[in-house]
Structures are given as structure tokens and as C-alpha cells.
Design an enzyme around this catalytic site. Structure first.
Site, mmCIF file in Angstrom:
data_model
loop_
_atom_site.group_PDB
_atom_site.id
_atom_site.type_symbol
_atom_site.label_atom_id
_atom_site.label_comp_id
_atom_site.label_asym_id
_atom_site.label_seq_id
_atom_site.Cartn_x
_atom_site.Cartn_y
_atom_site.Cartn_z
ATOM 1 N N ASP A 275 -3.976 -13.782 -2.497
ATOM 2 C CA ASP A 275 -3.397 -13.395 -1.216
ATOM 3 C C ASP A 275 -3.372 -14.654 -0.360
ATOM 4 O O ASP A 275 -4.414 -15.125 0.121
ATOM 5 C CB ASP A 275 -4.200 -12.274 -0.545
ATOM 6 N N ASP B 296 -10.238 -12.040 10.553
ATOM 7 C CA ASP B 296 -9.215 -12.186 9.528
ATOM 8 C C ASP B 296 -7.849 -12.236 10.204
ATOM 9 O O ASP B 296 -7.190 -11.216 10.372
ATOM 10 C CB ASP B 296 -9.344 -10.952 8.617
ATOM 11 N N HIS C 51 -10.296 -14.430 3.542
ATOM 12 C CA HIS C 51 -11.522 -13.707 3.165
ATOM 13 C C HIS C 51 -12.586 -14.681 2.673
ATOM 14 O O HIS C 51 -13.778 -14.498 2.920
ATOM 15 C CB HIS C 51 -11.228 -12.687 2.062
ATOM 16 N N ASP D 111 2.536 1.984 3.264
ATOM 17 C CA ASP D 111 3.490 1.001 3.800
ATOM 18 C C ASP D 111 4.918 1.401 3.488
ATOM 19 O O ASP D 111 5.843 1.065 4.223
ATOM 20 C CB ASP D 111 3.294 -0.390 3.174
ATOM 21 N N ASP E 69 -5.071 -13.656 9.249
ATOM 22 C CA ASP E 69 -3.917 -13.518 8.345
ATOM 23 C C ASP E 69 -2.724 -14.370 8.781
ATOM 24 O O ASP E 69 -1.597 -13.884 8.905
ATOM 25 C CB ASP E 69 -3.468 -12.049 8.253
ATOM 26 N N HIS F 127 0.878 -1.167 0.000
ATOM 27 C CA HIS F 127 0.000 0.000 0.000
ATOM 28 C C HIS F 127 0.924 1.228 0.000
ATOM 29 O O HIS F 127 2.016 1.178 0.577
ATOM 30 C CB HIS F 127 -0.840 0.106 1.269
ATOM 31 N N ASP G 77 -0.213 -12.478 2.208
ATOM 32 C CA ASP G 77 -0.896 -11.492 3.048
ATOM 33 C C ASP G 77 -1.044 -12.143 4.425
ATOM 34 O O ASP G 77 -2.134 -12.543 4.843
ATOM 35 C CB ASP G 77 -2.249 -11.115 2.439
ATOM 36 N N GLU H 273 -10.204 -7.238 -4.595
ATOM 37 C CA GLU H 273 -9.928 -8.302 -3.618
ATOM 38 C C GLU H 273 -11.176 -8.481 -2.754
ATOM 39 O O GLU H 273 -11.455 -7.645 -1.880
ATOM 40 C CB GLU H 273 -8.722 -7.911 -2.760
#
Ligand code: XUL
Ligand code: CO
Length: 434
Positions: free
Chosen positions: A292, A303, A267, A100, A305, A97, A335, A228
Site C-alpha cells: 500500500d 495515518d 503503517h 466502497d 495517507d 472494500h 492507499d 496488512e
């Protein structure tokens, strides 16, 4: 950011060395392609370089300030660390992003300037190492002005700010030669319909995506745009709920030619689907794009991750990827973040090794499943009635309701064969554990 690991090598499944790949052998050819080209692993900047273990109940467990105050120098050090880590792991792609990789300024103009400084730096690092940008995106969910959405905000000035961010993100993607640009609509949705004009919000989201497509194409961006999908979190209901919902959105707004799906495992499960379901839905709609890679915890409803280690899931994922003809512009972006208690720099390496090995093994097993042939043959046979007679005629569009009513009028004793689910699950186990 000190750790003394050398480049991680493939040592094979008998190896007991935790800092070695046991299955990921990048140059090994599987199903006609090198493993590294099938898998196209990417590092997520946000989790790997920025996330510091914070959760809802506690602060950092890792220091990722790189000994610098918030500013350009800190972000240059982050980039140094990122490229060193990717080289150690043999990861050839990364994703970010805007926020980031570069510090945010007081204004959009200042933030864009910072992004330009850092993308110069990243470009130089890419040229030195051969590492490529898989995709870029803009964070349009963190700042409080995005609390009611970005493209779907009730405030037009927020829409304009989002457009400015997307423009800068696409400029960065083009400058760095990215093959993708992602939209994840974390706050593009609603918390209650009592205050929401859903029709206008959806039209506006399409307006933003259409502007992005038109701008990108005019500037020579030939990569994929991705949505996404995610059903919820942080927003109660997100408009990019799942692949099927996104496909409908893209069709309605004539965006099917330019947009594909970036599918995230965690997701998918939040939407009440399997990861494979989402991949299959994208494949049959011709919008499979990128992944991802991560996994959730089925006992937790959010989520998480986590790095993917479930080989059953990675196998069925790679089965879908192989059936889709492999990645073109997409790849496998982790991700994923090491757990809050896995808070050393070694844990970053170990968690990437875990995810890369799980996907390498998944690729080998998916290839074995296809080479074995029994699963595909079973499905082929199950639908054999559409290869001949009336079924063939239906598929070829030669029948009508009237003709079929006449055909079926006196049919009796129709036999539907067993679906053999348990046998097929055993067959998959046999391949997985052989
Ligand atoms: C959030 C998520 C994002 C996107 C990019 O759940 O997955 O990090 O991948 O914005
Ligand atoms: Co994601």
C-alpha cells in the site's frame, strides 16, 4: 465529474507539463521488465472514488455523490468515473472494500445482493478495458457493531456477520479474477487489557482467517491472502502490529503458506519502523506480497495517507521489491488521498501522477543502485567471515557451543571493521542525484 484531460502521456524529465509523466514510461524496460510490470500500480477505490475531504474538524471539501442519492445508480456512476480515471492514468489494477463499490443494505443479505449487482457491472467494465482487480477486502471496522472488533469481537453474532462479509468479499474477488484478498484489522485489537481476553481474541482471529483460506481455496481462489500490518489507529493496539508480529501469528496458526504481507508505508512509520524495514522483514521471512503505497508526515502521529513523493523512500522500497524478485500476485496500491485542500478533480490526477512518477524514479534509482554494485558489495564483504573458516562452519551447522568455546578460548585482538554508514549514505545520495 467533469474534467477535460486526455490520457496522461510520458513526456520525460525536461517536460514542464504537470499533466504528463516525467519518469513513468510504462513500456520502458528496466532490469528486464517493463516499468508497468515492475510497478503494477493500483487505484484505491476508497480514497479516490469515495473520500471527500472530511476530517475530525470539518466536513466535505469535495462532492463525490455523483449527483445521485445513496443507491445502486450512484455506485454505477462511481464505477464509470473510476474506470475513466484509471484509463486516463494508464493504471491497470484497482482495489476495494465491499462498501466502497456497492451500497450497504439493511441486512447482510441485502448488502450481498447489492454487491452482486455492482460486481456484474465492474466485471463488464474490466472486460471492456482490460483493467484488473488487484485485491478486494471487506470493511469490518466502520459499522458500530464492529466497535469491539470483527473476528476479535466479544460478541459471537458479530463474528458471524464478519464471516458472512468475508465470504461475500471472497466471492467478489473470485468473480472479478482478483489476485489477492486483504485483511486489515483496524479494530482487531484492544483499547484496554482490563476488558480483554487476548488469548481467545487471537484464536478467534485465526479461526476467521483459517475459514477464509479454506473457503477461498475450496472455491478455486489461487491468489494470495494478505494481512496488512498496522500498529494502532483506530484501535489503541492492533494485533497485526507489524510484519514481525504478523509472521509470528501466521506461524503459530499454520497460515504461512497462504498468507503474505500487504505492507503500507505509513503503517510502518506508525509502528516505529522504516518502510524498508517492514519490506525487508517480510522478504527475509518469505512473506513479501503487496504494497500500500503512501507516506505519512513525520511531524504528525497518525495515518495521513499522503501520496508518496519521497524518492529516497521509493528508491529503498523498489530496492527491496527488486531483491524480492518483484511482485507476483501483488502490486503497488496507492492507499493515498489528495490533501483536503487539494480538492479539485485535477488534483486527483496530479496526485496520482506525483505518486507514479515518484515510484518510477525510485525504480530507476533502485536499479541504478543495484547496477552500481558498491552497496551490495560492501554488505557482502562485511559478512565475508562467514564464507570461510570458522564462519563457514557455523553457517553450515557444523559447530556447537563446546566447539566454539574451544575455538574462541585464546582468541585475542579481534577486529570489527567500520560500518561506514556515512559513506554509504553519501553513495546513495550520489546515485539519487546523479
Ligand atoms: C487503513 C488501511 C486500509 C486497508 C484496507 O489504514 O490502510 O484502507 O488498506 O482495509
Ligand atoms: Co492500507
Amino acid at each position: 465529474m467533469e474534467y477535460n484531460q486526455q490520457k496522461i502521456q510520458f513526456e520525460g524529465k525536461e517536460s514542464k507539463n504537470p499533466f504528463a509523466f516525467h519518469y513513468y514510461d510504462p513500456e520502458k524496460v528496466v532490469a528486464g521488465r517493463k516499468m508497468k510490470d515492475h510497478l503494477k500500480f493500483a487505484m484505491s477505490y476508497w480514497h479516490t472514488i469515495n473520500a471527500s475531504g472530511t476530517d475530525m474538524f470539518g466536513g466535505d471539501t469535495m462532492d463525490k455523490t455523483f449527483g445521485e442519492p445513496y443507491g445502486i445508480e450512484r455506485f454505477k456512476k462511481k464505477a464509470d468515473f473510476a474506470f475513466d480515471l484509471m484509463q486516463k492514468l494508464g493504471i491497470e489494477y484497482y482495489c476495494f472494500h465491499d462498501v466502497d463499490v456497492a451500497p450497504e443494505g439493511e441486512t447482510l443479505a441485502e448488502s450481498v445482493k447489492n454487491l452482486e449487482i455492482i460486481t456484474d457491472y465492474l466485471l463488464q467494465k474490466q472486460q471492456e478495458t482490460g483493467i484488473k482487480l488487484l485485491w478486494a477486502t471487506a470493511n469490518m471496522f466502520g459499522d458500530k457493531k464492529y466497535m469491539a472488533g470483527a473476528g476479535t469481537s466479544c460478541v459471537a453474532d458479530v463474528f458471524a456477520m464478519a464471516a458472512g462479509k468475508v465470504k461475500a468479499g471472497i466471492d467478489a474477488a473470485i468473480k472479478l479474477g482478483a489476485s489477492g484478498y486483504v485483511f486489515w484489522g483496524g479494530r482487531e485489537g484492544y483499547d484496554t487489557l482490563l476488558n480483554t481476553n487476548m488469548g481467545l481474541e487471537l484464536d478467534n482471529l485465526a479461526r476467521l482467517l483459517t475459514m477464509a483460506r479454506d473457503y477461498g481455496r475450496a472455491k478455486g481462489f489461487t491468489g494470495d491472502f494478505y494481512i496488512e500490518p498496522k500498529p494502532k489507529e483506530p484501535t489503541k493496539h492492533q494485533y497485526d502490529f507489524d510484519v514481525a508480529t504478523c509472521a509470528n501469528f501466521l506461524r503459530k496458526y499454520n497460515l504461512m503458506d497462504d498468507f503474505r504481507m500487504n505492507i503500507e508505508a505509513n503503517h510502518a512509520t506508525l509502528a516505529g519502523h522504516t518502510f524498508q524495514h517492514e519490506l525487508r522483514t517480510a522478504r527475509v521471512n518469505g512473506i513479501f506480497g503487496s504494497i500500500d503505497a503512501n507516506q505519512g508526515d513525520m511531524l504528525l502521529g497518525w495515518d495521513t495517507d499522503q501520496f508518496p513523493t519521497n524518492v529516497y523512500d521509493t528508491t529503498l522500497c523498489m530496492y527491496e521489491v527488486l531483491k524480492a524478485g518483484g511482485f507476483t500476485n501483488g502490486g503497488l496500491n496507492f492507499d493515498a488521498k489528495a490533501r483536503r485542500q487539494s480538492n479539485t478533480y485535477e488534483d486527483i490526477l496530479l496526485s496520482y501522477i506525483a505518486g507514479m512518477d515518484a515510484f518510477a524514479l525510485g525504480l530507476l534509482k533502485a536499479d541504478a543502485l543495484i547496477a552500481d554494485g558498491r552497496l551490495d558489495a560492501f554488505v557482502e564483504e562485511r559478512y565475508a567471515s562467514y564464507k570461510k573458516g570458522i564462519g563457514k562452519s557455523i553457517v553450515e551447522g557444523k559447530e556447537t557451543l563446546e566447539s566454539l568455546a574451544a575455538y574462541a578460548a585464546n582468541l585475542t585482538n579481534i577486529q570489527v571493521p567500520s560500518g561506514r554508514q556515512e559513506y554509504l549514505e553519501t553513495l546513495v545520495n550520489d546515485i539519487l542525484f546523479s
